[in-house]
Design a protein around this motif. Sequence first.
Motif, PDB file in Angstrom:
ATOM      1  N   VAL A  95       0.854  -1.191   0.000  1.00  0.00           N
ATOM      2  CA  VAL A  95       0.000   0.000   0.000  1.00  0.00           C
ATOM      3  C   VAL A  95       0.886   1.235   0.000  1.00  0.00           C
ATOM      4  O   VAL A  95       2.032   1.194   0.443  1.00  0.00           O
ATOM      5  N   GLY A  96       0.322   2.346  -0.482  1.00  0.00           N
ATOM      6  CA  GLY A  96       1.097   3.574  -0.595  1.00  0.00           C
ATOM      7  C   GLY A  96       0.976   4.520   0.581  1.00  0.00           C
ATOM      8  O   GLY A  96       1.908   5.251   0.896  1.00  0.00           O
ATOM      9  N   GLY A  97      -0.184   4.509   1.240  1.00  0.00           N
ATOM     10  CA  GLY A  97      -0.383   5.449   2.343  1.00  0.00           C
ATOM     11  C   GLY A  97      -0.700   6.850   1.856  1.00  0.00           C
ATOM     12  O   GLY A  97      -0.876   7.097   0.665  1.00  0.00           O
ATOM     13  N   ASP A  98      -0.757   7.779   2.779  1.00  0.00           N
ATOM     14  CA  ASP A  98      -1.058   9.172   2.457  1.00  0.00           C
ATOM     15  C   ASP A  98       0.195   9.911   2.018  1.00  0.00           C
ATOM     16  O   ASP A  98       1.303   9.584   2.424  1.00  0.00           O
ATOM     17  N   ARG A  99      -0.003  10.940   1.190  1.00  0.00           N
ATOM     18  CA  ARG A  99       1.092  11.857   0.879  1.00  0.00           C
ATOM     19  C   ARG A  99       0.943  13.054   1.811  1.00  0.00           C
ATOM     20  O   ARG A  99       0.271  14.036   1.508  1.00  0.00           O
ATOM     21  N   THR A 100       1.565  12.944   2.988  1.00  0.00           N
ATOM     22  CA  THR A 100       1.411  13.922   4.058  1.00  0.00           C
ATOM     23  C   THR A 100       2.769  14.182   4.693  1.00  0.00           C
ATOM     24  O   THR A 100       3.556  13.254   4.851  1.00  0.00           O
ATOM     25  N   PRO A 101       3.068  15.426   5.056  1.00  0.00           N
ATOM     26  CA  PRO A 101       4.324  15.678   5.775  1.00  0.00           C
ATOM     27  C   PRO A 101       4.447  14.822   7.026  1.00  0.00           C
ATOM     28  O   PRO A 101       3.455  14.528   7.698  1.00  0.00           O
ATOM     29  N   ASP A 111       1.180   2.674  10.782  1.00  0.00           N
ATOM     30  CA  ASP A 111       1.004   1.270  11.139  1.00  0.00           C
ATOM     31  C   ASP A 111       0.557   0.443   9.933  1.00  0.00           C
ATOM     32  O   ASP A 111       1.054  -0.667   9.711  1.00  0.00           O
ATOM     33  N   THR A 112      -0.375   0.970   9.145  1.00  0.00           N
ATOM     34  CA  THR A 112      -0.876   0.233   7.989  1.00  0.00           C
ATOM     35  C   THR A 112       0.209   0.036   6.941  1.00  0.00           C
ATOM     36  O   THR A 112       0.399  -1.068   6.410  1.00  0.00           O
ATOM     37  N   VAL A 113       0.939   1.106   6.643  1.00  0.00           N
ATOM     38  CA  VAL A 113       1.985   1.029   5.613  1.00  0.00           C
ATOM     39  C   VAL A 113       3.074   0.047   6.029  1.00  0.00           C
ATOM     40  O   VAL A 113       3.532  -0.780   5.231  1.00  0.00           O
ATOM     41  N   MET A 114       3.500   0.109   7.272  1.00  0.00           N
ATOM     42  CA  MET A 114       4.535  -0.803   7.735  1.00  0.00           C
ATOM     43  C   MET A 114       4.035  -2.237   7.823  1.00  0.00           C
ATOM     44  O   MET A 114       4.752  -3.195   7.490  1.00  0.00           O
ATOM     45  N   ASP A 115       2.799  -2.406   8.250  1.00  0.00           N
ATOM     46  CA  ASP A 115       2.256  -3.749   8.430  1.00  0.00           C
ATOM     47  C   ASP A 115       2.127  -4.473   7.087  1.00  0.00           C
ATOM     48  O   ASP A 115       2.559  -5.620   6.952  1.00  0.00           O
ATOM     49  N   VAL A 116       1.554  -3.801   6.094  1.00  0.00           N
ATOM     50  CA  VAL A 116       1.361  -4.447   4.789  1.00  0.00           C
ATOM     51  C   VAL A 116       2.687  -4.602   4.059  1.00  0.00           C
ATOM     52  O   VAL A 116       3.025  -5.685   3.574  1.00  0.00           O
ATOM     53  N   ASN A 117       3.450  -3.520   3.990  1.00  0.00           N
ATOM     54  CA  ASN A 117       4.638  -3.520   3.130  1.00  0.00           C
ATOM     55  C   ASN A 117       5.826  -4.264   3.728  1.00  0.00           C
ATOM     56  O   ASN A 117       6.662  -4.779   2.978  1.00  0.00           O
ATOM     57  N   VAL A 118       5.936  -4.302   5.049  1.00  0.00           N
ATOM     58  CA  VAL A 118       7.089  -4.961   5.677  1.00  0.00           C
ATOM     59  C   VAL A 118       6.676  -6.292   6.308  1.00  0.00           C
ATOM     60  O   VAL A 118       7.202  -7.345   5.952  1.00  0.00           O
ATOM     61  N   ARG A 119       5.738  -6.257   7.230  1.00  0.00           N
ATOM     62  CA  ARG A 119       5.320  -7.513   7.852  1.00  0.00           C
ATOM     63  C   ARG A 119       4.742  -8.457   6.804  1.00  0.00           C
ATOM     64  O   ARG A 119       4.928  -9.681   6.887  1.00  0.00           O
ATOM     65  N   GLY A 120       4.059  -7.912   5.803  1.00  0.00           N
ATOM     66  CA  GLY A 120       3.510  -8.765   4.750  1.00  0.00           C
ATOM     67  C   GLY A 120       4.594  -9.520   4.005  1.00  0.00           C
ATOM     68  O   GLY A 120       4.472 -10.723   3.739  1.00  0.00           O
ATOM     69  N   VAL A 121       5.682  -8.838   3.669  1.00  0.00           N
ATOM     70  CA  VAL A 121       6.806  -9.509   3.013  1.00  0.00           C
ATOM     71  C   VAL A 121       7.450 -10.512   3.968  1.00  0.00           C
ATOM     72  O   VAL A 121       7.793 -11.639   3.584  1.00  0.00           O
ATOM     73  N   TRP A 122       7.624 -10.124   5.211  1.00  0.00           N
ATOM     74  CA  TRP A 122       8.189 -11.016   6.236  1.00  0.00           C
ATOM     75  C   TRP A 122       7.380 -12.310   6.354  1.00  0.00           C
ATOM     76  O   TRP A 122       7.930 -13.417   6.331  1.00  0.00           O
ATOM     77  N   ASN A 123       6.051 -12.154   6.471  1.00  0.00           N
ATOM     78  CA  ASN A 123       5.191 -13.327   6.591  1.00  0.00           C
ATOM     79  C   ASN A 123       5.345 -14.256   5.394  1.00  0.00           C
ATOM     80  O   ASN A 123       5.456 -15.481   5.540  1.00  0.00           O
ATOM     81  N   CYS A 124       5.335 -13.667   4.209  1.00  0.00           N
ATOM     82  CA  CYS A 124       5.411 -14.484   2.995  1.00  0.00           C
ATOM     83  C   CYS A 124       6.774 -15.148   2.850  1.00  0.00           C
ATOM     84  O   CYS A 124       6.860 -16.341   2.520  1.00  0.00           O
ATOM     85  N   LEU A 125       7.836 -14.408   3.100  1.00  0.00           N
ATOM     86  CA  LEU A 125       9.180 -14.979   2.982  1.00  0.00           C
ATOM     87  C   LEU A 125       9.334 -16.223   3.848  1.00  0.00           C
ATOM     88  O   LEU A 125       9.879 -17.249   3.409  1.00  0.00           O
ATOM     89  N   ARG A 126       8.882 -16.148   5.069  1.00  0.00           N
ATOM     90  CA  ARG A 126       9.066 -17.271   5.999  1.00  0.00           C
ATOM     91  C   ARG A 126       8.441 -18.551   5.450  1.00  0.00           C
ATOM     92  O   ARG A 126       9.062 -19.625   5.489  1.00  0.00           O
TER      93      ARG A 126
END
Length: 254
Positions: A95-101, A111-126
């Motif tokens: 996911v891209g998230g908001d374009r906000t300062p 939380d959403t951006v980190m969860d999908v983009n990082v934890r999602g890859v982590w979960n799949c890799l394992r």
Amino acid sequence: MNSDLLNGKVVLVTGASSGIGAAAARVFAREGAAVVLAARREERLAALVEELTAKGAEARYAVCDVTDPGDAARAVRTAVTAYGRLDGAFNNAGVGGDRTPLHLMSDDVYDTVMDVNVRGVWNCLRHEIAAMLPHGGGAIVNNSSVAGLVAIPAAAPYVAAKHAVIGLTRAAADEYARQGVRVNAVAPGTTRSEITEDWFRRNPGLERTVNAMTPQNRTAEPEEIAAAAAWLLSDRCPFLTGTVLPVDGGFVNQ
């Protein structure tokens, strides 16, 4: 199906219901792979599987939220149950998230951006690596971004997440190289998708501005990113692991 870059391989694609993921499903199938498509939107997955099988491809789908380790495990299990093994995976969901300062960014967006983009890859890799090891290895491509290589404004969580994807890619590549698992990443530049089209509609002139920052002066088509991922998943580059391939029209080369 009329090519052989991925002939005989079983490949999982996450985020396969639209954009780069849907393009990857079509490209990988055209290159001879049996594809297992994972995403949250079942109607789109079912329609895409129907499209591919009508053209003679082998395709299955698994409804999957990559932030749920159980869903990631089930997606991998779908491939192994249907085809006996998993040869490749394209971890594309994001996911891209908001374009906000940064100082105005909400905790929920972070939380959403980190969860999908990082934890999602982590979960799949394992789960992907665990499925590949008994069969002598495989190849994995993680979808990062040019934002994983350089900063872009008003997108701090996204930049952080995509840098983390590259970190996971390099760590996994180093850890499993001797066991036959290659792990690489693609770093797309601005690519046409539902998200980017919405940004362009809401911000007249934005596409022209973004393209002006890219030496090729255009937006990528999702099939161009998928083609790069297909090559990285293939046997054409057996000595390539732990690398990040920019597919960005020269953006990070400036």
